[in-house]
Design an enzyme around this catalytic site. Structure first.
Site, PDB file in Angstrom:
ATOM      1  N   GLY A   1      -0.443  -1.674   8.814  1.00 15.69           N
ATOM      2  CA  GLY A   1       0.163  -0.332   8.534  1.00 15.69           C
ATOM      3  C   GLY A   1       1.254   0.072   9.800  1.00 15.69           C
TER       4      GLY A   1
ATOM      5  N   ASN B   1       0.824  -1.366   0.007  1.00 18.00           N
ATOM      6  CA  ASN B   1      -0.148   0.020  -0.135  1.00 18.00           C
ATOM      7  C   ASN B   1       0.894   1.232   0.074  1.00 18.00           C
ATOM      8  OD1 ASN B   1      -2.247   1.662   0.241  1.00 18.00           O
ATOM      9  ND2 ASN B   1      -3.359   0.184   1.430  1.00 18.00           N
TER      10      ASN B   1
ATOM     11  N   HIS C   1      24.012  -0.932  10.382  1.00 22.45           N
ATOM     12  CA  HIS C   1      25.051  -0.064  10.698  1.00 22.45           C
ATOM     13  C   HIS C   1      26.032  -0.997  11.802  1.00 22.45           C
ATOM     14  CE1 HIS C   1      23.940   3.215   8.067  1.00 22.45           C
ATOM     15  NE2 HIS C   1      22.688   2.994   8.631  1.00 22.45           N
TER      16      HIS C   1
ATOM     17  N   ARG D   1       6.198  -9.468  19.659  1.00 18.19           N
ATOM     18  CA  ARG D   1       6.301 -10.989  20.029  1.00 18.19           C
ATOM     19  C   ARG D   1       5.123 -11.878  19.407  1.00 18.19           C
ATOM     20  NH1 ARG D   1      10.201 -10.034  23.583  1.00 18.19           N
ATOM     21  NH2 ARG D   1      10.089  -8.665  24.972  1.00 18.19           N
TER      22      ARG D   1
ATOM     23  N   THR E   1      11.826  -7.575  15.039  1.00 17.44           N
ATOM     24  CA  THR E   1      13.183  -7.489  15.321  1.00 17.44           C
ATOM     25  C   THR E   1      13.858  -9.067  15.441  1.00 17.44           C
ATOM     26  OG1 THR E   1      13.051  -7.708  17.946  1.00 17.44           O
ATOM     27  CG2 THR E   1      13.374  -5.493  16.783  1.00 17.44           C
TER      28      THR E   1
END
Length: 182
Positions: A134, A77, A107, A172, A157
């Site tokens: 979103g 979207n 990085h 989670r 993550t």
């Protein structure tokens, strides 16, 4: 860069790739009025691979384009960003909400290396039939399994297994409740 090793994002080859991609993004994002078929032709012109029926609603932003691989029927979207310094793969039938960021660029943690301008990337794999709400962020090196739901605004993550729902910051994963038979 493509091997995930440290690199400096300057130099003639990457500058030329960036310029080419920027010119393509200008054309792709120039109008909302083109048909899906016309947009599909443009996507195939710049992205690494584009499956049948894949579509990205402009505006869209990416680093290079050639590291983005979309399966059949993928939908992104408005306002999605893909930092594709390494391969980013999105599986068949995946739907991605507005403002999602898929960030394969990373990085060094060492401040001396960052001062030198070094960076690297970690590939991202998003499975088939995934729904990403979103504003979610998909961080470098993550693999998201098939049939996953990522809640809106979540920050992913870690890897998410097949069939899970993941929400929060950091996201989670929890397995969905079994569907009762009727």
């Amino acid at each position: 860069m493509l091997a995930g090793e440290l690199y400096i994002a300057e130099g003639p080859e990457l500058a030329a790739d960036d310029q080419r991609n920027s010119e393509w993004l200008d054309r792709y994002n120039a109008t909302q009025t083109r048909t899906r078929a016309e947009a599909h032709v443009l996507l195939r012109e710049n992205l690494g691979s584009v499956g049948d029926g894949a579509y990205i609603r402009p505006p869209f932003h990416c680093d290079y384009g050639y590291n983005v691989h979309l399966g059949d029927g993928v939908f992104l979207n408005f306002n999605c960003v893909i930092l594709d310094v390494v391969k980013v793969t999105i599986g068949d039938g995946t739907q991605i909400g507005p403002g999602v960021q898929i960030l394969a660029a990373d990085h060094p943690r060492d401040p001396a290396q960052r001062r030198e301008g070094l960076e690297f990337g970690r590939p991202i794999v998003i499975g088939r039939n995934v729904w990403i709400g979103g504003g979610a962020l998909i961080m470098p090196g993550v693999t998201i399994g098939d049939d996953v739901i990522i809640g809106a605004g979540s920050v992913v993550t870690r890897d998410i297994p097949d069939g899970a729902t993941a929400v929060g910051n950091p996201a989670r994963a929890r397995n969905p409740a079994p569907t009762p038979e009727r």
